[in-house]
Design a protein around this motif. Structure first.
Motif, PDB file in Angstrom:
ATOM      1  N   ALA A   1     -40.486 -79.237  -4.936  1.00  0.00           N
ATOM      2  CA  ALA A   1     -40.643 -78.938  -3.621  1.00  0.00           C
ATOM      3  C   ALA A   1     -41.950 -79.520  -3.279  1.00  0.00           C
TER       4      ALA A   1
ATOM      5  N   ASP B   1     -42.184 -83.039  -2.852  1.00  0.00           N
ATOM      6  CA  ASP B   1     -41.457 -83.912  -1.858  1.00  0.00           C
ATOM      7  C   ASP B   1     -41.885 -83.671  -0.388  1.00  0.00           C
ATOM      8  N   LEU B   2     -42.297 -82.306  -0.450  1.00  0.00           N
ATOM      9  CA  LEU B   2     -42.954 -81.915   0.884  1.00  0.00           C
ATOM     10  C   LEU B   2     -44.326 -82.639   1.199  1.00  0.00           C
TER      11      LEU B   2
ATOM     12  N   TRP C   1     -46.719 -76.965   5.791  1.00  0.00           N
ATOM     13  CA  TRP C   1     -45.128 -77.187   5.641  1.00  0.00           C
ATOM     14  C   TRP C   1     -44.278 -76.206   6.140  1.00  0.00           C
TER      15      TRP C   1
ATOM     16  N   THR D   1     -42.131 -71.686  -0.052  1.00  0.00           N
ATOM     17  CA  THR D   1     -42.537 -73.286  -0.050  1.00  0.00           C
ATOM     18  C   THR D   1     -41.192 -73.765  -0.597  1.00  0.00           C
TER      19      THR D   1
ATOM     20  N   CYS E   1     -38.630 -76.473   1.483  1.00  0.00           N
ATOM     21  CA  CYS E   1     -38.168 -77.866   1.161  1.00  0.00           C
ATOM     22  C   CYS E   1     -36.531 -77.913   1.384  1.00  0.00           C
TER      23      CYS E   1
ATOM     24  N   LYS F   1     -33.961 -82.081  -3.966  1.00  0.00           N
ATOM     25  CA  LYS F   1     -34.681 -81.769  -2.772  1.00  0.00           C
ATOM     26  C   LYS F   1     -33.920 -80.299  -2.195  1.00  0.00           C
TER      27      LYS F   1
END
Length: 516
Positions: free
Chosen positions: A80, A83-84, A97, A404, A408, A426
């Motif tokens: 996560a 990718d974020l 985020w 978090t 994601c 994801k």
């Protein structure tokens, strides 16, 4: 979570501060120093020294399996973060985020307050641990037993960490190279010594031959003990996400931090599992859970496995481990404040940068002063209070990791409809990470409710529970008080809500230096 969000509000031109260019020195460090910062933040030598014994107490010889199982939610959460960060590379990391996905209240609470409080408590503990071990290494054990002396030196180490952080990211990163190298050499040396002693028959009296079932999570037959052990393992992995704070200073702000996150967690897994196997094999579960050993395994077993000289190196490594983690916090926390200030969630003073070194000097000074204040206050309350506060940090870690990972899933939900691979990497994996982290939070909170938890209670409820839940509740109160002061942020003007399908609006605000 699949319902469409309202279109984000694009901030008016009168808010020019919300850009990705904050004065940090882009392209200063590569993948190696970034990984070193992530490893240093975890303090692997210290984490193993003070936690390994309690994991063995919970699961016995299945300790390596507990480390393997505890790694699963960490890896899913790391995906996560990776990718974020690739989508929204910002030194504010989780703050940006979560604000983007769940709104300003959630962003300030889960991305600002919760991790900051956790690291402030940890900073006080790390400074004291570093002081105690270094004094012991230099033969000043009498001073290590004096709370006033320890607190004074600990405050000095906090100030030193602030000075190093203010000198520039290059110095901080390369210094961490040396400090993490010492830790890994010490852990590797212990493992070599322990395995060699087992092979030659000179291990401790309770030595056990390593077996494959040590790596089987369910071989112990005690599910409750396994869950407790896994939660302990879960939290000694904490800290690797600190490297996200330097993403704007890496050679590839979108790719390098994400790769570093995954590499860091895998390195930690390797050293934790191998060291746990070596320790249990060398001393046996009875030897490790002995009252004289359980709370500081490496310092006790290190000299036995490697001899007196290298045993001292291991003791030094534990102290250096805590100091390295403290220095990493001095880098990451002020950069989080820099981001929050840039988006109008903290006073503008937090965005003041050194013109040539590219460091958030005002935020670093405030971090040092507040960390010193927290250390003094916690020490004044009780010599044992910092230890109780550290136990409560587990709740905070699980809370913001879960938030978090869930962010994601929600953010990339539109993309998952057309990409099976994104659905897995994801969506499903971070979703499982969020679920496991939430489970860890609930389990820990229920465990802490017991008046017997850590041996102290108030009104029939464990003191650690009051500290942890109290810190979270205080965050809600703080947000309610400061909300009018930071109106543009809390009304969603500086970080508009949206998902992957509406990312263009945020990208127009978070324009990278390379695209500018």
């Amino acid at each position: 979570m699949s319902h469409p969000l309202p279109p984000p509000t694009v901030p008016p031109p009168s808010l020019p501060a919300v850009t990705a260019s904050k004065g940090l020195k882009a392209g200063s460090i590569g993948i190696g120093p970034t990984v070193a910062l992530g490893l240093a933040a975890v303090a692997p030598a210290y984490s193993l020294a003070v936690t390994l014994g309690f994991v063995v107490l919970a699961v016995g010889s299945s300790t390596p399996a507990a480390f393997l199982l505890g790694f699963v939610p960490i890896l899913f959460t790391a995906f996560a973060f990776r990718d974020l960060n690739r989508e929204m590379p910002d030194c504010g990391g989780v703050f940006v985020w979560i604000s983007r996905v769940f709104g300003p209240w959630s962003g300030w609470f889960f991305g600002g307050w919760v991790p900051q409080i956790a690291t402030f408590i940890s900073s006080a503990a790390l400074a004291q641990v570093a002081t105690t071990y270094l004094l012991t290494f230099f033969g000043l054990g009498w001073a290590a037993s004096q709370p006033v002396i320890v607190a004074a030196i600990a405050c000095g180490l906090i100030a030193l960490s602030g000075v190093v952080a203010a000198r520039g990211i290059e110095l901080s990163a390369w210094l961490q190279y040396a400090l993490i190298a010492l830790q890994l050499v010490a852990l590797g040396g212990f493992c070599v010594g322990a395995f060699s002693a087992m092979a030659s028959g000179s291990a401790a009296a309770g030595a056990e031959q390593p077996r494959l079932d040590w790596f089987n999570p369910f071989a112990s037959g005690d599910l409750s003990g396994l869950v407790h052990g896994v939660i302990l393992c879960l939290f000694i992995y904490w800290g690797w996400d600190a490297l996200i704070a330097v993403n704007e200073e890496t050679t590839d702000r979108k790719g390098t931090p994400g790769r570093a996150v995954v590499i860091t967690t895998v390195i930690l897994l390797f050293f934790y599992v191998v060291t746990a196997t070596a320790a249990v094999g060398f001393a046996g579960t009875a030897g490790i859970t002995d009252p004289a050993t359980v709370s500081d395994v490496l310092s006790v077993l290190g000299p036995q496995a490697t001899g007196g000289l290298f045993g001292q190196v291991i003791i030094l490594a534990v102290g250096i481990s805590a100091l390295a983690a403290l220095m990493t916090v001095a880098i990451s926390n002020p950069r989080s404040w820099l981001s929050m200030g840039t988006y109008g969630a903290l006073p503008a003073a937090t965005t003041k940068m050194h013109s040539s070194r590219g460091t958030p000097t005002t935020s670093i000074v405030w971090w040092a002063l507040l960390s010193i204040a927290v250390t003094v206050v916690l020490t004044a309350i009780s010599a044992d209070f910092i230890g109780l506060a550290i136990l409560s940090v587990g709740l905070m870690i699980a809370a913001y990791y879960a938030a978090t990972a869930l962010a994601c899933v929600v953010y990339f939900a539109p993309q998952m409809r057309t990409s099976p691979s994104d659905l897995v990497v994801k969506g499903i994996l971070p979703g499982l990470g969020a679920l496991l982290m939430t489970g860890a939070f609930v389990y820990s909170a229920v465990d802490m409710l017991s008046p017997d938890y850590a041996g102290l209670s108030w009104l029939g409820i464990g003191t650690v529970f009051w500290i942890g839940i109290g810190a979270l509740a205080l965050g809600v109160l703080v947000i309610a008080i400061i909300r009018p002061r930071f109106g543009p942020y809390f009304t969603g003007q500086t970080i508009p809500r949206g998902t992957f399908s509406t990312r263009s609006e945020l990208q127009s605000i978070l324009s990278s230096e390379t695209e500018a």
